[in-house]
Design a protein around this motif. Structure first.
Motif, PDB file in Angstrom:
ATOM      1  N   ALA A 165       0.840  -1.215   0.000  1.00  0.00           N
ATOM      2  CA  ALA A 165       0.000   0.000   0.000  1.00  0.00           C
ATOM      3  C   ALA A 165       0.864   1.250   0.000  1.00  0.00           C
ATOM      4  N   THR A 166       1.946   1.209   0.753  1.00  0.00           N
ATOM      5  CA  THR A 166       2.817   2.387   0.848  1.00  0.00           C
ATOM      6  C   THR A 166       3.534   2.619  -0.476  1.00  0.00           C
ATOM      7  N   VAL A 167       4.062   1.550  -1.082  1.00  0.00           N
ATOM      8  CA  VAL A 167       4.772   1.687  -2.361  1.00  0.00           C
ATOM      9  C   VAL A 167       3.827   2.200  -3.439  1.00  0.00           C
ATOM     10  N   VAL A 168       2.654   1.620  -3.498  1.00  0.00           N
ATOM     11  CA  VAL A 168       1.667   2.043  -4.514  1.00  0.00           C
ATOM     12  C   VAL A 168       1.297   3.505  -4.319  1.00  0.00           C
ATOM     13  N   ALA A 169       1.057   3.883  -3.076  1.00  0.00           N
ATOM     14  CA  ALA A 169       0.665   5.274  -2.811  1.00  0.00           C
ATOM     15  C   ALA A 169       1.792   6.229  -3.189  1.00  0.00           C
ATOM     16  N   ARG A 170       3.016   5.828  -2.826  1.00  0.00           N
ATOM     17  CA  ARG A 170       4.137   6.763  -3.033  1.00  0.00           C
ATOM     18  C   ARG A 170       4.528   6.868  -4.491  1.00  0.00           C
ATOM     19  N   TYR A 171       4.691   5.730  -5.169  1.00  0.00           N
ATOM     20  CA  TYR A 171       5.266   5.767  -6.514  1.00  0.00           C
ATOM     21  C   TYR A 171       4.229   5.779  -7.613  1.00  0.00           C
ATOM     22  N   TRP A 172       3.116   5.125  -7.419  1.00  0.00           N
ATOM     23  CA  TRP A 172       2.124   5.048  -8.484  1.00  0.00           C
ATOM     24  C   TRP A 172       1.013   6.059  -8.328  1.00  0.00           C
ATOM     25  N   ALA A 173       0.652   6.387  -7.108  1.00  0.00           N
ATOM     26  CA  ALA A 173      -0.332   7.452  -6.901  1.00  0.00           C
ATOM     27  C   ALA A 173       0.353   8.797  -6.639  1.00  0.00           C
ATOM     28  N   GLU A 174       1.711   8.777  -6.544  1.00  0.00           N
ATOM     29  CA  GLU A 174       2.488  10.011  -6.355  1.00  0.00           C
ATOM     30  C   GLU A 174       2.000  10.805  -5.146  1.00  0.00           C
ATOM     31  N   THR A 175       1.719  10.092  -4.091  1.00  0.00           N
ATOM     32  CA  THR A 175       1.247  10.732  -2.857  1.00  0.00           C
ATOM     33  C   THR A 175       2.448  11.139  -2.011  1.00  0.00           C
ATOM     34  N   PRO A 176       2.466  12.363  -1.513  1.00  0.00           N
ATOM     35  CA  PRO A 176       3.590  12.780  -0.663  1.00  0.00           C
ATOM     36  C   PRO A 176       3.667  11.942   0.622  1.00  0.00           C
ATOM     37  N   VAL A 177       4.861  11.827   1.134  1.00  0.00           N
ATOM     38  CA  VAL A 177       5.083  11.016   2.341  1.00  0.00           C
ATOM     39  C   VAL A 177       4.215  11.528   3.500  1.00  0.00           C
ATOM     40  N   THR A 178       4.086  12.854   3.605  1.00  0.00           N
ATOM     41  CA  THR A 178       3.285  13.411   4.715  1.00  0.00           C
ATOM     42  C   THR A 178       1.840  12.963   4.624  1.00  0.00           C
ATOM     43  N   GLU A 179       1.329  12.912   3.412  1.00  0.00           N
ATOM     44  CA  GLU A 179      -0.067  12.497   3.230  1.00  0.00           C
ATOM     45  C   GLU A 179      -0.246  11.027   3.589  1.00  0.00           C
ATOM     46  N   ILE A 180       0.720  10.194   3.177  1.00  0.00           N
ATOM     47  CA  ILE A 180       0.639   8.771   3.500  1.00  0.00           C
ATOM     48  C   ILE A 180       0.665   8.598   5.015  1.00  0.00           C
ATOM     49  N   ALA A 181       1.538   9.364   5.651  1.00  0.00           N
ATOM     50  CA  ALA A 181       1.652   9.288   7.112  1.00  0.00           C
ATOM     51  C   ALA A 181       0.330   9.634   7.769  1.00  0.00           C
ATOM     52  N   ARG A 182      -0.293  10.707   7.280  1.00  0.00           N
ATOM     53  CA  ARG A 182      -1.581  11.117   7.870  1.00  0.00           C
ATOM     54  C   ARG A 182      -2.648  10.062   7.658  1.00  0.00           C
ATOM     55  N   LEU A 183      -2.682   9.542   6.442  1.00  0.00           N
ATOM     56  CA  LEU A 183      -3.742   8.582   6.114  1.00  0.00           C
ATOM     57  C   LEU A 183      -3.620   7.323   6.952  1.00  0.00           C
ATOM     58  N   ASP A 184      -2.379   6.869   7.136  1.00  0.00           N
ATOM     59  CA  ASP A 184      -2.171   5.629   7.882  1.00  0.00           C
ATOM     60  C   ASP A 184      -2.005   5.860   9.368  1.00  0.00           C
ATOM     61  N   GLY A 185      -1.956   7.130   9.765  1.00  0.00           N
ATOM     62  CA  GLY A 185      -1.832   7.431  11.193  1.00  0.00           C
ATOM     63  C   GLY A 185      -0.473   7.038  11.752  1.00  0.00           C
ATOM     64  N   ILE A 186       0.564   7.177  10.920  1.00  0.00           N
ATOM     65  CA  ILE A 186       1.913   6.877  11.405  1.00  0.00           C
ATOM     66  C   ILE A 186       2.812   8.067  11.128  1.00  0.00           C
ATOM     67  N   SER A 187       4.048   7.978  11.590  1.00  0.00           N
ATOM     68  CA  SER A 187       4.965   9.102  11.391  1.00  0.00           C
ATOM     69  C   SER A 187       5.587   9.027   9.996  1.00  0.00           C
ATOM     70  N   GLU A 188       6.122  10.137   9.573  1.00  0.00           N
ATOM     71  CA  GLU A 188       6.805  10.180   8.273  1.00  0.00           C
ATOM     72  C   GLU A 188       8.028   9.273   8.285  1.00  0.00           C
ATOM     73  N   VAL A 189       8.670   9.201   9.442  1.00  0.00           N
ATOM     74  CA  VAL A 189       9.838   8.314   9.570  1.00  0.00           C
ATOM     75  C   VAL A 189       9.413   6.875   9.322  1.00  0.00           C
ATOM     76  N   ALA A 190       8.292   6.506   9.869  1.00  0.00           N
ATOM     77  CA  ALA A 190       7.798   5.138   9.682  1.00  0.00           C
ATOM     78  C   ALA A 190       7.482   4.874   8.209  1.00  0.00           C
ATOM     79  N   VAL A 191       6.932   5.870   7.533  1.00  0.00           N
ATOM     80  CA  VAL A 191       6.626   5.702   6.104  1.00  0.00           C
ATOM     81  C   VAL A 191       7.916   5.475   5.320  1.00  0.00           C
ATOM     82  N   ARG A 192       8.920   6.287   5.618  1.00  0.00           N
ATOM     83  CA  ARG A 192      10.187   6.131   4.891  1.00  0.00           C
ATOM     84  C   ARG A 192      10.844   4.791   5.178  1.00  0.00           C
ATOM     85  N   LYS A 193      10.680   4.322   6.396  1.00  0.00           N
ATOM     86  CA  LYS A 193      11.217   2.982   6.739  1.00  0.00           C
ATOM     87  C   LYS A 193      10.540   1.915   5.900  1.00  0.00           C
TER      88      LYS A 193
END
Lengths: 258, 194
Positions: B148-176
């Motif tokens: 879900a994270t890879v698809v959101a980031r690379y294919w939906a071009e969603t910024p890391v901050t948005e992914i973090a908000r949507l999943d309720g995790i930190s940006e650091v966790a998203v990058r991990k």
């Protein structure tokens, strides 16, 4: 062919032009928008609250940081002031201790209590009032006066019958006791603002009941006479002191004692 | 209180979202249409990538996505932007599609191989496409949260901050997650190649 690296993977995932949608797709989607599609007001308010809450952590962090900075600066300022004041206080105490040690080493017996009549800034006739702190004791060893044309001072033998006072006697060159001579006794070691003032009594004398041992300067002035001074009057502990001044008459101008 | 709806800004910033949402709260159909205009290209592109280039499937799934979005609009709570919310619906729509056991999944375009004509350029192109296909399969084989994270980031071009908000995790966790995912993908694609 080498295995792709993670960077290769990132590049591969990101590359490529996004495929363009079919031309009629947007219309087809819009046709299916339900009539009466509506977002609940309560939902909108919840969205607004979430949006604010999203910014709160950053805002809260900023406020916390600002508060922390303020507290640090305030504490630093107060701390610095306290340190400076403490330093000044320590220096003052060190100077006082040094002065006391010096007095002790001269063998003075330190009497803290002064007679009430001796605590006045203005002397009573016949009496030299001490400063509130300390007393003098004298041996009667007094340096000769240098200023004043005919002022000279001599210290007779200590009068052991007295309670260690300092007694000043002022006469004219004709030997006449001078009453109403203005006297000023100034402490020299350490040079402080300690000062006694007064006037001589009818017999030309003035007394300081309990002078502290040390070095003093005695100034004497009277209208019609040249001022007299004893530049270095040493009062020793445990011994009464006496000093005698002779004032030379002068031509008319008064020299008030300041 | 009725919300007055005017010309809706096509930008994707938060204020634009708020204006859209207020307009939707007022029942303005134009707001829904503006949302479609703003997002459908990216939704389609995402679904096209997920479905391995099957444009017809991607178009169908795009329509499905918006149907689901209208149905669940009331559940939107602004955890992320409207766009991000839509992309997540699109992603879930695709997953639901592939998990339907009774549905006949058409042959994917990647299963049809072209035979190279021996020219160097064409052979390289085929190799690249094969690599892309392997990569796509590897993405779909990732554990759910990484996928879900890879698809959101690379294919939906969603910024890391948005992914973090949507999943309720930190940006650091998203990058991990992204780092773990790319490491797994590199291993999977490289292993397949061998």
């Amino acid at each position: 062919m080498t295995d792709p690296t993670e960077r290769d993977i990132e590049r591969l995932l990101s590359t490529g032009e996004p495929p363009a949608p079919p031309p009629e797709l947007a219309k087809r989607i819009k046709r299916e928008i339900p009539d009466g599609l509506r977002l609940d007001r309560a939902a909108l308010e919840a969205i607004a609250r979430n949006r604010i809450a999203r910014h709160v952590p950053a805002y809260r962090q900023f406020v916390l940081l600002a508060a922390l900075l303020f507290v640090t600066i305030a504490l630093g300022t107060f701390g610095l002031r306290a340190l400076i004041e403490q330093k000044a206080e320590e220096e003052r105490q060190a100077a006082m201790i040094e002065a006391l040690e010096r007095e002790t080493s001269e063998g003075k017996e330190h009497a803290e209590r002064a007679a009430p009549e001796e605590q006045h800034d203005t002397l009573q006739p016949g009496q030299v009032a001490p400063l509130p702190a300390g007393t003098l004791r004298s041996t009667g060893d007094v340096d000769r006066a240098r200023r004043g044309s005919s002022a000279n001072a001599s210290v007779p033998a200590p009068d052991r019958r007295e309670d260690h006072p300092l007694t000043v006697t002022v006469t004219s060159t004709s030997g006449e006791a001078l009453a109403g001579v203005m006297l000023r006794l100034t402490r020299l070691d350490p040079p402080t603002a300690e000062r006694w003032t007064g006037v001589t009594a009818a017999d030309g004398s003035a007394r300081l009941a309990r002078p502290r041992p040390g070095l003093y300067r005695l100034d004497a002035a009277m209208p019609g006479f040249k001022p007299g001074v004893v530049l270095s009057l040493r009062v020793q502990a445990g011994r009464p002191s006496r000093v005698a001044l002779t004032l030379e008459p002068e031509a008319p101008a008064d020299t008030p004692l300041r | 209180m009725a919300v007055r709806w005017g010309a809706v800004d096509a930008s994707t910033d938060e204020h634009s979202d708020i204006r859209l949402l207020e307009a939707l709260a007022g029942g303005a159909r134009g707001a829904a249409e503006a949302l479609v205009d703003r997002t459908y290209s990216k939704v389609f592109a995402l679904l096209c990538r997920l479905s391995g280039g099957d444009r017809d499937l991607a178009a169908d799934l795009t329509q499905d996505t918006y149907r689901r979005a209208w149905a669940s609009l009331g559940a939107f709570r602004g955890e992320a932007s409207l766009s991000t919310w839509l992309y997540r619906i699109a992603y879930n729509t695709y997953l639901n599609h592939v998990r339907r056991p009774h549905r006949v999944v058409p042959l994917e375009a990647e299963d049809v191989e072209r035979i190279g004509d021996g020219r160097r350029g064409a052979d390289e192109e085929i190799a690249d496409r094969q690599l892309e296909r392997r990569l796509r399969r590897a993405v779909l084989d990732l554990p759910e949260e990484l996928r879900a994270t890879v698809v959101a980031r690379y294919w939906a071009e969603t910024p890391v901050t948005e992914i973090a908000r949507l999943d309720g995790i930190s940006e650091v966790a998203v990058r991990k997650r992204l780092r773990r995912a790319t490491a797994l993908l590199a291993a999977a694609v490289g292993g397949e190649h061998r």
